[in-house]
Design a protein around this motif. Structure first.
Motif, PDB file in Angstrom:
ATOM      1  N   GLY A 157       1.088  -1.020  -0.101  1.00  0.00           N
ATOM      2  CA  GLY A 157      -0.091  -0.166  -0.188  1.00  0.00           C
ATOM      3  C   GLY A 157       0.607   1.564  -0.135  1.00  0.00           C
ATOM      4  N   SER A 158       2.373   1.427   0.841  1.00  0.00           N
ATOM      5  CA  SER A 158       2.928   2.248   0.581  1.00  0.00           C
ATOM      6  C   SER A 158       3.478   2.664  -0.873  1.00  0.00           C
ATOM      7  CB  SER A 158       3.903   2.557   1.266  1.00  0.00           C
ATOM      8  OG  SER A 158       4.546   1.326   1.171  1.00  0.00           O
ATOM      9  N   SER A 159       3.828   3.484  -1.755  1.00  0.00           N
ATOM     10  CA  SER A 159       4.843   3.750  -2.651  1.00  0.00           C
ATOM     11  C   SER A 159       5.687   4.943  -1.834  1.00  0.00           C
ATOM     12  CB  SER A 159       3.364   4.794  -3.832  1.00  0.00           C
ATOM     13  OG  SER A 159       3.626   4.660  -5.175  1.00  0.00           O
ATOM     14  N   PRO A 160       6.601   4.374  -3.145  1.00  0.00           N
ATOM     15  CA  PRO A 160       7.649   5.230  -3.280  1.00  0.00           C
ATOM     16  C   PRO A 160       7.364   6.683  -3.418  1.00  0.00           C
ATOM     17  CG  PRO A 160       8.465   3.705  -5.039  1.00  0.00           C
ATOM     18  CD  PRO A 160       6.796   3.570  -4.262  1.00  0.00           C
ATOM     19  N   SER A 161       6.633   6.866  -4.663  1.00  0.00           N
ATOM     20  CA  SER A 161       6.307   8.256  -5.323  1.00  0.00           C
ATOM     21  C   SER A 161       6.119   9.089  -4.268  1.00  0.00           C
ATOM     22  CB  SER A 161       5.423   8.602  -6.242  1.00  0.00           C
ATOM     23  OG  SER A 161       4.562   7.938  -6.265  1.00  0.00           O
ATOM     24  N   THR A 162       4.768   8.687  -3.171  1.00  0.00           N
ATOM     25  CA  THR A 162       3.616   9.187  -2.629  1.00  0.00           C
ATOM     26  C   THR A 162       4.575   9.637  -0.387  1.00  0.00           C
ATOM     27  OG1 THR A 162       2.760   7.223  -1.725  1.00  0.00           O
ATOM     28  CG2 THR A 162       1.884   8.464  -3.690  1.00  0.00           C
ATOM     29  N   PRO A 163       4.259  10.386  -0.545  1.00  0.00           N
ATOM     30  CA  PRO A 163       5.308  11.139   0.176  1.00  0.00           C
ATOM     31  C   PRO A 163       4.317  10.317   1.889  1.00  0.00           C
ATOM     32  CG  PRO A 163       3.595  13.139   0.138  1.00  0.00           C
ATOM     33  CD  PRO A 163       3.852  11.649  -1.020  1.00  0.00           C
ATOM     34  N   ASN A 164       5.471   9.996   3.217  1.00  0.00           N
ATOM     35  CA  ASN A 164       4.627   9.324   4.777  1.00  0.00           C
ATOM     36  C   ASN A 164       3.615  10.902   5.025  1.00  0.00           C
ATOM     37  OD1 ASN A 164       3.511   8.204   6.164  1.00  0.00           O
ATOM     38  ND2 ASN A 164       5.686   7.748   7.630  1.00  0.00           N
ATOM     39  N   LEU A 165       2.796  10.776   4.393  1.00  0.00           N
ATOM     40  CA  LEU A 165       1.482  11.448   5.579  1.00  0.00           C
ATOM     41  C   LEU A 165       0.671  11.378   6.808  1.00  0.00           C
ATOM     42  CD1 LEU A 165      -0.666  12.674   2.794  1.00  0.00           C
ATOM     43  CD2 LEU A 165       1.409  13.244   3.584  1.00  0.00           C
ATOM     44  N   SER A 166       0.937  10.442   7.515  1.00  0.00           N
ATOM     45  CA  SER A 166       1.188   9.877   8.687  1.00  0.00           C
ATOM     46  C   SER A 166       1.598  10.486   9.922  1.00  0.00           C
ATOM     47  CB  SER A 166       1.016   8.204   9.003  1.00  0.00           C
ATOM     48  OG  SER A 166       2.498   7.877   8.793  1.00  0.00           O
ATOM     49  N   LYS A 167       2.486  11.294  10.278  1.00  0.00           N
ATOM     50  CA  LYS A 167       2.621  11.606  11.115  1.00  0.00           C
ATOM     51  C   LYS A 167       2.696  13.350  10.430  1.00  0.00           C
ATOM     52  CE  LYS A 167       7.438  12.603   8.713  1.00  0.00           C
ATOM     53  NZ  LYS A 167       8.100  13.697   9.073  1.00  0.00           N
ATOM     54  N   PRO A 168       1.760  14.567  11.286  1.00  0.00           N
ATOM     55  CA  PRO A 168       2.524  15.595  11.013  1.00  0.00           C
ATOM     56  C   PRO A 168       3.356  16.543   9.984  1.00  0.00           C
ATOM     57  CG  PRO A 168       1.778  15.559  13.469  1.00  0.00           C
ATOM     58  CD  PRO A 168       1.850  13.950  13.166  1.00  0.00           C
ATOM     59  N   LEU A 169       3.041  17.693   9.385  1.00  0.00           N
ATOM     60  CA  LEU A 169       4.083  18.679   9.262  1.00  0.00           C
ATOM     61  C   LEU A 169       5.349  19.327  10.489  1.00  0.00           C
ATOM     62  CD1 LEU A 169       3.229  19.939   5.694  1.00  0.00           C
ATOM     63  CD2 LEU A 169       4.456  18.057   5.896  1.00  0.00           C
ATOM     64  N   ALA A 170       6.300  19.301  10.425  1.00  0.00           N
ATOM     65  CA  ALA A 170       6.629  20.256  11.107  1.00  0.00           C
ATOM     66  C   ALA A 170       6.303  21.877  11.158  1.00  0.00           C
ATOM     67  CB  ALA A 170       8.764  20.087  11.390  1.00  0.00           C
ATOM     68  N   ARG A 171       7.298  23.104  12.330  1.00  0.00           N
ATOM     69  CA  ARG A 171       5.579  23.713  12.157  1.00  0.00           C
ATOM     70  C   ARG A 171       6.818  24.627  10.701  1.00  0.00           C
ATOM     71  NH1 ARG A 171       4.437  27.570  15.842  1.00  0.00           N
ATOM     72  NH2 ARG A 171       4.588  29.407  15.657  1.00  0.00           N
ATOM     73  N   ASP A 172       7.942  24.545  10.297  1.00  0.00           N
ATOM     74  CA  ASP A 172       8.534  25.226   9.352  1.00  0.00           C
ATOM     75  C   ASP A 172       8.315  25.022   7.978  1.00  0.00           C
ATOM     76  OD1 ASP A 172       8.646  27.881  10.196  1.00  0.00           O
ATOM     77  OD2 ASP A 172      10.727  27.620  11.124  1.00  0.00           O
ATOM     78  N   GLU A 173       8.135  23.593   7.821  1.00  0.00           N
ATOM     79  CA  GLU A 173       7.891  22.302   7.028  1.00  0.00           C
ATOM     80  C   GLU A 173       7.234  22.759   5.941  1.00  0.00           C
ATOM     81  OE1 GLU A 173       8.036  17.433   6.398  1.00  0.00           O
ATOM     82  OE2 GLU A 173       7.406  18.371   8.774  1.00  0.00           O
TER      83      GLU A 173
END
Length: 131
Positions: A106-122
């Motif tokens: 189910g994980s694709s190398p082209s799609t980012p991992n969205l399970s963790k929230p973004l950092a403050r300046d990311e």
């Protein structure tokens, strides 16, 4: 004919008819309904026989699409699409959303991992194909 009516509904209809018509008129009403239904059935079979006689061998060609439509009425939309548009190949529904080289987990190398929230300046990831 009464495929959708159960015994309980039939008893309720019979009691309602008994109350509305009364016991003296109920047998006459029942005989009228059965006589009318028999007449309608005779008209329908006569029309079918007349069509069959006039069309001859083309009658079976006419009935075949109707039989297919009756078969489709009981099918789910997914089954209809699989049968008629995909020639019975249902792998499209099994692989829905996967790219051809995507791993099976189910994980694709082209799609980012969205399970963790973004950092403050990311900055969020951008898909150039979607914009």
């Amino acid at each position: 004919m009464f495929g959708n009516i159960g015994w309980g509904e039939f008893v309720v209809l019979l009691v309602a008819a008994l109350v509305v018509l009364g016991p003296e008129r109920l047998p006459g009403a029942v005989s009228w309904v059965t006589r009318s239904l028999r007449q309608v059935r005779d008209y329908a079979s006569g029309a079918r026989d007349q069509l069959k006689e006039e069309l001859g061998p083309e009658f079976d060609d006419f009935r075949q699409p109707l039989a297919e439509l009756n078969q489709l009425r009981g099918m789910t939309p997914k089954a209809v699409i699989t049968k008629h548009l995909l020639d019975g190949d249902s792998s499209l529904f099994n692989d829905m959303g996967k790219s051809p080289g995507a791993p099976s987990n189910g994980s694709s190398p082209s799609t980012p991992n969205l399970s963790k929230p973004l950092a403050r300046d990311e900055k969020p990831p951008i898909d150039p194909d979607a914009t």
